[in-house]
Design an enzyme around this catalytic site. Sequence first.
Site: not given
Ligand code: NG1
Ligand code: ZN
Length: 553
Positions: A73, A285, A379, A381, A509, A511, A516
């Site tokens: 991603s 993205d 979301e 984002n 997080s 990922t 965060r």
């Molecule tokens: P994490 O790294 O758990 O915050 C991020 C995004 C999620 C989601 C995932 C998957 C933010 C704050 N967090 O997760 O909304 O999209 O990546 O791609 O944007």
């Molecule tokens: Zn993506």
Amino acid sequence: MKQVGIYMSAQFSEVIKYSSLHPKPPGLVLQYGTAGFRTNAKLLDHIMFRMGLLATLRSKKTKATIGVMVTASHNPEEDNGVKLVDPMGEMVTPTWEGYATQLANAENEDLLTALKDIIAKEEINMSREAEVFVGRDTRGSSATLSQAVLEGVSSLGGLSKDYGLVTTPQLHYMVCCQNTQGKYGDTTVDGYYNKLCQAFIKLIKNASNCTDDQKHLSLDGANGIGALKVREMERHLAKELQISLFNDGSHGKLNYQCGADFVKVQQKTPTGFEIKPGERCCSFDGDADRIVYYYCDAEGQFHLLDGDKIATLISTFLKELLTQAGLDLNMAVVQTAYANGSSTRYLEETMKLTVKCTKTGVKHLHHVAQEFDIGVYFEANGHGTVLFSKSAEDKIQQLIDNPNCDDEKKRAALLLQNTINVINQTVGDAISDMLLIEAILAIKGMTVQQWDAIYTDLPNRQLKVKVADRRVINTTDAERRAVSPAGLQDAIDATVKKYNLARSFVRPSGTEDVVRVYAEADTQESADALAHEVSLVVYRLAGGVGDEPKPLH
Ligand code: NG1
Ligand code: ZN
């Protein structure tokens, strides 16, 4: 019985043979997180092979086609990742996420035991057929890694179809089409473009006096798969949408200083982008499942229209259509704690819409959205879509078929139906969201500035804090409050009290190996200062490593 035994051991001999070509680095432990496995591409070969195995088991278990998408991603080019797609195009269940982690972390000599363990627990009939669809993004590592997935599938006797370069949402769409015997659409990339673009063109016919300005959009493709696919789609758009494509992958680096995540987090325009004042722009993205919009005003000031603004535009449009059609369907907007406080207030107080807050991660939003006739989930984002229940779709169809229905109602019902067709209900989809947003703006004759002016975002800031073990932080109330470590939430509460219209929360997080921090307040200075203060609290109470967080200004 004996025959089955022979058959099984024959199958496993292939697994043994091929797994030795995809050995696991001893001791390496990886977790199937919010977005599957995601880390440096060099560590992922064995994971890919094993996810091929797991997808095959999942296919046998569900008696349906399963998807495997190779992508990381919005992560840097050096990373990669893999995610399983369940029969209706949704994410796999938590139990199977657990199996994915078990299988991924079994040492080479224990792989067969781990595999047999899953087969036994799920009582999988190994003589069943299996089919797995595989797709990949444009990363340098993706071709070889998706090959490892395919070997995993074939070594367990599964059939596979390699879709090659596709966006994540396109792969979800294929899986859903296949498992609904084509009811959701044709199981080809052209089928995807036809379905979405035909619906878009029908929608756009409802826009009176659509000017060239209204039809023009500047798009930042993040140097990724989305750029490639938009180019491919253009001929289906019959010039109803004219896209100037930047960061198309011809020279820039994937996600580097561009793409939806960069624009959202940095709150500035991507590089490689010529942007004229007032011009409507958007960014995808790296795997085209997220989109954000933005523009710069005459003073050069940057304005972001994120997932919350998108959810507001779409839910307002749908609510108006429901009223015009005289349809009584329940609708909700689903957000996460990252949603801007202004958006939540506007949706609840002005639009009188039901708003739900869930944990971060699209599967959580998706599940809550399924509880309504119409569930709009995004979301902040920019990852999101709209779900329509079967009964909602039926009621809309009945209205269209009803000879006694008046023209206004019929027009609204047809608009709703074409809206459903332009949407990819399986998962958030940048291409599909873009077409829907463009159609709504055209139908309403709305500029990006007018859309932006619906409500004013509270200034906000997102930061990351490195800690020794981010799992020490546990949260509740849709991640808005920390229950551990002791004293953390009290310290955050005390800090928040010092600012106006302030809110802040922290979470590990799923990922990245970071905690965060999110903060919003009445001014950007306050939001920045609050985010920094809360970062310090995390650093001190949750085992921060490296240098102490520094103030932003
Ligand atoms: P994490 O790294 O758990 O915050 C991020 C995004 C999620 C989601 C995932 C998957 C933010 C704050 N967090 O997760 O909304 O999209 O990546 O791609 O944007
Ligand atoms: Zn993506």
